[in-house]
Design an enzyme around this catalytic site. Structure first.
Site: not given
Ligand code: PAF
Length: 282
Positions: A31, A37
């Site tokens: 996360g 990402h």
């Protein structure tokens, strides 16, 4: 985007996709998603027509005095990144799902040698935690392809070796490091830096580039290069953990005739431990 926080619903959805002939690409994360990402999700899309992400801050890969409890948990913002990248499903397990009997009695995966050098020497047990959780996630999601960032080059090597040694039928893809304009590799841990520290941080990448240029020019006195590099990083206000020139293929120490390298660095800056690397392939 579908969000699964139970195994049964996730498994039946993925089984359905598989029956329908879809190819599944998986990006495991902890996360606090950023552009690095986002580029992994983009890569995943080129390998699979269903992209699955996971968010789980895995306690087993953090040491006792490390930042597990403080690690940024930013689910609302993360959902927006995932939606913008058209990720099909998010697996959001909790500790009860991943470690139903606790970590102390958990069967583990240990990748020998690679797990104990460089970051593994400074963070004992870290790569055991990574290999174990990635193996568990692989068994749950059962993807065709999984994408990992090259910023964590040693992690990528550990996962490749695990997959090869255990005949895990998943293709592992390494994705190029995404950098800020000043060269700093994007990382969730950059968020720990003050403005002053953030201005100092690019010295890691500058030093990696300096060392890569020296190697390309034919310099082969590795200990001298590493020593100079550590001095440059210290002069920049960081505390080097390691700076190491390694063989590209297996992270062993290179012989003088070696031509393909990866140069890896880790350094402490304020509350952050930053890592980066550069590959020298010509
Ligand atoms: O690179 C990470 O974010 C983590 O180490 C991973 C691969 C998701 C395992 O927890």
């Amino acid at each position: 985007m579908q969000i699964f926080d139970s195994l049964a619903t996730m498994r039946s959805q993925i089984a359905g996709w598989r029956r329908d002939g879809h190819k599944i690409a998986f990006v495991p994360t902890m996360g606090n998603l950023h552009e690095g990402h986002a580029s992994l999700f983009e890569q995943a899309r080129t390998y699979g027509n269903k992209v699955v992400a996971s968010i789980y801050v895995n306690p087993m890969q953090f040491g006792l005095n490390e930042d597990w409890s403080k690690y940024p948990r930013t689910l609302d913002a993360d959902r927006q990144v995932l939606q913008a990248k058209q990720v099909d499903a998010l697996f959001l397990p909790d500790d009860k799902i991943m470690y139903p009997h606790g970590i102390d009695v958990q069967t583990f995966v240990e990748v020998p040698r690679l797990s104990n050098i460089l970051c593994g020497a400074s963070r004992p047990g870290h790569f055991r935690g990574v290999a174990t959780i990635v193996n568990k996630l692989f068994n749950l999601v059962q993807p065709d392809v999984a994408v990992f960032g090259e910023k964590d080059y040693q992690q990528l090597m550990v996962i490749r070796q695990m997959v090869n040694d255990l005949f895990v039928p998943i293709e592992i893809v390494g994705a190029e490091t995404v950098r800020a304009a000043d060269g700093l590799a994007l990382s969730s841990r950059n968020g720990y830096l003050t403005a002053e520290e953030r201005a100092q941080a690019p010295v890691i990448y500058q030093t990696l580039r300096w060392c890569a240029d020296e190697l390309r020019r034919g310099a082969r006195d590795y200990p001298a290069l590493e020593q100079q590099a550590r001095s440059r990083i210290s002069s920049g206000g960081l505390r080097p953990d390691y700076f190491s020139i390694r063989r590209h293929s297996d992270l062993l120490e290179p012989a003088s005739e070696e031509k393909r390298f990866v140069v890896l660095a880790a350094a402490y800056l304020g509350k952050a431990r930053l890592i980066d690397n550069i590959q020298v392939l010509d």
